[in-house]
Design an enzyme around this catalytic site. Structure first.
Site, PDB file in Angstrom:
ATOM      1  N   ASP A 138      -1.183  -3.489  -5.975  1.00 50.83           N
ATOM      2  CA  ASP A 138      -1.473  -2.941  -7.303  1.00 50.83           C
ATOM      3  C   ASP A 138      -2.643  -1.967  -7.245  1.00 50.83           C
ATOM      4  OD1 ASP A 138      -1.206  -2.582 -10.009  1.00 50.83           O
ATOM      5  OD2 ASP A 138      -2.115  -4.497 -10.580  1.00 50.83           O
ATOM      6  N   HIS A 141       0.873   6.386  -5.134  1.00 52.89           N
ATOM      7  CA  HIS A 141       1.987   5.745  -4.421  1.00 52.89           C
ATOM      8  C   HIS A 141       2.111   6.334  -3.013  1.00 52.89           C
ATOM      9  CE1 HIS A 141       2.879   3.839  -8.124  1.00 52.89           C
ATOM     10  NE2 HIS A 141       3.456   4.867  -8.707  1.00 52.89           N
ATOM     11  N   LEU A 171       7.672 -10.101  13.339  1.00 49.86           N
ATOM     12  CA  LEU A 171       7.415 -10.209  11.894  1.00 49.86           C
ATOM     13  C   LEU A 171       8.668  -9.862  11.075  1.00 49.86           C
ATOM     14  CD1 LEU A 171       5.302 -10.319   9.491  1.00 49.86           C
ATOM     15  CD2 LEU A 171       5.110  -7.835   9.798  1.00 49.86           C
TER      16      LEU A 171
HETATM   17  C1  FPP Z   1       1.357  -0.662  -8.351  1.00 54.51           C
HETATM   18  O1  FPP Z   1       0.441   0.322  -8.689  1.00 54.51           O
HETATM   19  C2  FPP Z   1       2.397  -0.112  -7.535  1.00 54.51           C
HETATM   20  C3  FPP Z   1       3.725  -0.106  -7.863  1.00 54.51           C
HETATM   21  C4  FPP Z   1       4.271  -0.680  -9.079  1.00 54.51           C
HETATM   22  C5  FPP Z   1       4.699   0.510  -6.986  1.00 54.51           C
HETATM   23  C6  FPP Z   1       4.456   0.171  -5.572  1.00 54.51           C
HETATM   24  C7  FPP Z   1       5.089   1.161  -4.752  1.00 54.51           C
HETATM   25  C8  FPP Z   1       4.677   1.480  -3.546  1.00 54.51           C
HETATM   26  C9  FPP Z   1       3.540   0.841  -2.890  1.00 54.51           C
HETATM   27  C10 FPP Z   1       5.343   2.538  -2.808  1.00 54.51           C
HETATM   28  C11 FPP Z   1       6.820   2.297  -2.526  1.00 54.51           C
HETATM   29  C12 FPP Z   1       7.110   1.212  -1.626  1.00 54.51           C
HETATM   30  C13 FPP Z   1       7.394   1.332  -0.339  1.00 54.51           C
HETATM   31  C14 FPP Z   1       7.767   0.127   0.420  1.00 54.51           C
HETATM   32  C15 FPP Z   1       7.320   2.611   0.363  1.00 54.51           C
HETATM   33  P1  FPP Z   1       0.430   0.853 -10.167  1.00 54.51           P
HETATM   34  O2  FPP Z   1       1.226   2.101 -10.218  1.00 54.51           O
HETATM   35  O3  FPP Z   1       0.887  -0.216 -11.104  1.00 54.51           O
HETATM   36  O4  FPP Z   1      -1.080   1.158 -10.330  1.00 54.51           O
HETATM   37  P2  FPP Z   1      -1.964   1.034 -11.665  1.00 54.51           P
HETATM   38  O5  FPP Z   1      -1.897  -0.409 -12.095  1.00 54.51           O
HETATM   39  O6  FPP Z   1      -3.312   1.436 -11.199  1.00 54.51           O
HETATM   40  O7  FPP Z   1      -1.359   1.975 -12.664  1.00 54.51           O
END
Ligand code: FPP
Length: 238
Positions: free
Chosen positions: A17, A34, A128
């Protein structure tokens, strides 16, 4: 952290997050957060490999994340393809087995095919197991399990009185994956957000204020050290 800290630690699950906030702090669009997440994923795989961890589950996209702006969802799906294509050789070389949990059928054809190919290619690996939670929701998973069990009771193959906790576990998406020993959430939020609801019954939780794109090998080792010093009693006495 010393290498013996892998003892009693088979499965690490992470709620990644804070990507959006990381980008905002830098005056960048959310998608850049991201983008920056990839390095942290890389580090997590590396550390788990070093420690001989068996399972690493990453909450990459929840059933609720579909309600984000279309452009962001589409970017994350493209990023998923890019991540798979860009890392599959390295993951395979590291003996990593790739799997997913969630409603993979919801994922657009392109990234879904990339994932399926990568899972097939790494299916024989013995290091893993990296589980990407995609279009995953704990309630959706439980609902899907209950539907299967209800079908079995309706057909008469299972009597309601014979439904056990083990049976429910066996109907979850990845019933062969052990429950997570520790669930780490980055970015300072302290909630589960529909992640592994059934499986987290006895998990330890480690919350860190560090935003996911800043959560590298050192921060993961620190989080695992916090887990290591806790005593787990599973409801019993020492
Ligand atoms: C949370 O940060 C992140 C997500 C909901 C998306 C996670 C996606 C990735 C890490 C990239 C894609 C995955 C792979 C495996 C390549 P947020 O956007 O909710 O952040 P915020 O809470 O600060 O708005």
């Amino acid at each position: 952290m010393k290498s013996d800290s892998g003892a009693n630690l088979r499965h690490i699950a992470i709620i990644m997050d804070g990507n959006g906030r990381w980008a905002r702090k830098r005056g960048l669009p959310r998608i850049k957060g991201h983008d920056a997440a990839e390095k942290s994923i890389h580090d997590a795989v590396e550390v788990c490999g070093e420690l001989g961890i068996e399972f690493l589950t990453l909450y990459a996209f929840s059933t609720e994340n579909w309600s984000r702006p279309k452009a962001e969802v589409s970017f994350i799906m493209k990023l998923l393809s890019r991540f798979i294509k860009g890392n599959i050789d390295d993951l395979d070389r590291k003996n990593v087995k790739l799997r997913t949990t969630g409603r993979l059928q919801d994922i657009p054809d392109g990234p879904r095919r990339d994932l399926e190919l990568a899972m097939e290619r790494t299916s024989g690996n013995t290091g893993l197991t990296l589980v990407l939670a995609l279009s995953y929701g704990g309630r959706a998973e439980l609902r899907d399990a209950f539907v299967e069990i209800a079908e079995n009771t309706a057909s008469g193959s299972v009597s309601p009185a014979d439904i056990t906790e083990e049976m429910i576990s066996a109907h979850l998406y990845n019933s062969d994956v052990p429950d997570p020993d520790v669930i780490i959430r980055t970015s300072g939020e302290q909630r589960l957000s529909n992640f592994l609801l059934w499986q987290s019954a006895y998990s330890e939780f480690v919350f860190t204020p560090v935003l996911w794109p800043d959560f590298h090998a050192e921060q993961l080792r620190d989080a695992l050290e916090e887990y290591r010093i806790r005593k787990r009693r599973f409801g019993g006495l020492e």
